[in-house]
Design a protein around this motif. Structure first.
Motif, PDB file in Angstrom:
ATOM      1  N   LEU A  13     -21.394  16.951 -17.168  1.00 53.53           N
ATOM      2  CA  LEU A  13     -22.331  16.615 -18.235  1.00 53.53           C
ATOM      3  C   LEU A  13     -23.728  17.152 -17.946  1.00 53.53           C
ATOM      4  N   GLU A  16     -23.750  21.077 -17.919  1.00 54.81           N
ATOM      5  CA  GLU A  16     -23.642  21.578 -19.294  1.00 54.81           C
ATOM      6  C   GLU A  16     -24.989  21.416 -20.029  1.00 54.81           C
ATOM      7  N   SER A  17     -25.594  20.249 -19.893  1.00 53.46           N
ATOM      8  CA  SER A  17     -26.863  19.996 -20.590  1.00 53.46           C
ATOM      9  C   SER A  17     -27.954  20.935 -20.103  1.00 53.46           C
ATOM     10  N   LYS A  20     -27.186  24.633 -21.208  1.00 60.92           N
ATOM     11  CA  LYS A  20     -27.354  24.833 -22.644  1.00 60.92           C
ATOM     12  C   LYS A  20     -28.807  25.130 -22.985  1.00 60.92           C
ATOM     13  N   GLN A  21     -29.710  24.620 -22.176  1.00 63.24           N
ATOM     14  CA  GLN A  21     -31.119  24.883 -22.451  1.00 63.24           C
ATOM     15  C   GLN A  21     -31.661  26.002 -21.571  1.00 63.24           C
TER      16      GLN A  21
END
Lengths: 113, 357
Positions: A13, A16-17, A20-21
């Motif tokens: 998690l 990925e977070s 993604k940015q």
């Protein structure tokens, strides 16, 4: 051992977070773990370190915030503190309790660079 | 390794052709999840430290959140649509991981606006001033620590798939029970006896979870009821994705009953929603009447507790009343049925409960 799968979920998690940015590294993670969840914070710490290996979250610092258990007592008609499941209401010693807080298992925030 | 919980080498019988199933397929269920929304809330962390700048300048312009290029959620709401859209949807979803290299001209301005922290201030000479945000430092070649608010349940992925399963079950009018207990409490015996009694009047199906072997599914199939074995490998519980995949192996008839026999374990399965209507905890009298207090989360999560093997009561120290009282301490709403699957005593109450629910 479900702490391991939960640690892997946590790492996935946060990685990925962050990705993604467009971030390249996770340096710290803040978790919120309820006292009534079936998660042992110390085991999570141990597993997290292993789960984070060879990911962008490797060597990140894990901060665990414990959330106290809270239940609504139907007899007293109010919220009471519940240290663990199976305990009685501290006011009336009854068991007509509904857990309202303390089973959290959340990633609150992450520090990235 | 399981994509949902990473708990080992899950094997599902007769399921080879479905190995492409990816989380992308559940995408529609995740639409609008708090995770995506909250990523806008990123804020600068004040930091005086000087760090090397790791990300290319282009990142500042193109960090964005993929709302605009995701496949429309509405396209995927049809039941079982995920099968039809498996591959293509998966591809679309992958954008999330490398989308910073994709040009999205129409959105650049919007994205810049959304990211105040990355925005340069423009002065009267049209000069750009980076780092005038909260942290006040933006030196070329240096980076800043940032805090990203996530506010996401760690089991979010599992919960989203469970929600998706629940939609399927509703559509197919399935009554789904998740049977949980320690190993050896008599789950499979209870199931085979139950199936023999009810399968003539109601369509039934079973998903069997164990670390290894298909012994239990074989026992169920011997009754004539369709069953799929899920071997979790090293995993200590079933998760929603395993159940999803297993369901697509079963021909579920409308109005049927689906029993999910979880891995024998009174701890981990309590945390993993599979999309079931109720969890049913089975406790045999040989295990001790204090089990509900020793493993409170499981009994707190269950709608019904079945006390099994009561034919053995004369031989063990087990007080049924104390056991029920203990269960009610952790869950005042729990229903209780006392029975012996072997002798058939009390079975009628269980069958009645199945009919009523």
């Amino acid at each position: 051992m479900h702490e391991m799968s939960i640690s892997i979920d946590t790492v996935n998690l946060v990685v990925e977070s962050a990705q993604k940015q467009g971030f390249k590294k996770v340096t710290a993670v803040w978790l919120e773990i309820g006292a009534l969840s079936c998660i042992e914070p110390e085991t999570i710490e141990f597993c997290y370190e292993m789960a984070a290996r060879e990911t962008i979250a490797e060597h990140s610092t894990l901060h665990i915030e414990s959330v106290a258990g809270q239940a609504y007592c139907f007899t007293c008609g109010k919220d009471v503190v519940l240290k663990q499941r199976g305990n009685a209401c501290p006011t009336c010693d009854g068991f007509q309790l509904k857990v309202i807080k303390g089973d959290e298992l959340r990633v609150k925030e992450i520090e990235v660079e | 390794m399981c994509g949902v919980c990473g708990c080992g080498d899950t094997k599902i019988e007769e399921h080879e052709h479905h190995s492409h199933v990816s989380l992308g397929e559940y995408h529609h269920a995740q639409e609008g999840s708090s995770r995506r929304v909250n990523e806008y809330e990123s804020s600068l962390r004040v930091s005086g430290d000087v760090h090397h700048h790791h990300y290319p300048a282009a990142t500042q312009v193109t960090i964005h959140h993929h709302y605009h290029h995701e496949v429309s959620a509405t396209e995927h709401h049809a039941p079982h649509a995920c099968h039809d859209h498996g591959h293509s949807h998966g591809v679309a979803h992958n954008h999330a991981e490398h989308s910073h290299v994709h040009p999205h001209h129409g959105h650049v301005a919007h994205e810049l606006d959304a990211h105040e922290d990355f925005k340069a201030t423009v002065d009267e000479n049209n000069d750009l001033h980076y780092g005038s945000g909260e942290a006040g430092v933006h030196i070329s070649g240096l980076t800043q620590h940032r805090l990203l608010k996530i506010e996401t349940d760690i089991l979010d992925k599992n919960n989203q798939i469970a929600k998706h399963n629940r939609e399927h079950f509703k559509q197919d009018e399935q009554f789904v029970l998740n049977l949980v207990s320690s190993p050896g409490s008599g789950k499979t015996t209870l199931l085979t006896k139950t199936l023999n009694l009810i399968q003539a009047e109601r369509a039934c199906a079973v998903i069997e979870g164990d670390q290894q072997t298909s012994n239990d599914a074989d026992r169920i199939r011997a009754t004539g009821v369709p069953a799929v074995q899920v071997n979790t490998g090293k995993g200590c519980h079933l998760d929603a994705k395993m159940v999803h995949d297993a369901c697509h192996q079963l021909q579920l008839s409308k109005g049927g009953l689906l029993f999910i026999e979880n891995v024998g374990n009174l701890v981990c399965p309590a945390s993993f929603d599979l999309g079931e209507k109720y969890k049913v905890a089975i406790l045999s009298v040989t295990e001790g009447d204090d089990k509900p207090l020793k493993y409170p989360n499981m009994f707190a999560a269950s709608q019904l507790m079945i006390i099994n093997k009561i034919d053995l009561l004369p031989y063990v120290e087990f007080d049924v009343d104390i056991c029920i009282a203990n269960a009610k301490k952790v869950n005042p709403y729990i229903q209780v049925i006392v029975l012996s699957a072997t002798t058939g005593e009390g079975m009628q109450s269980w069958l009645d409960w199945l009919k009523e629910n």
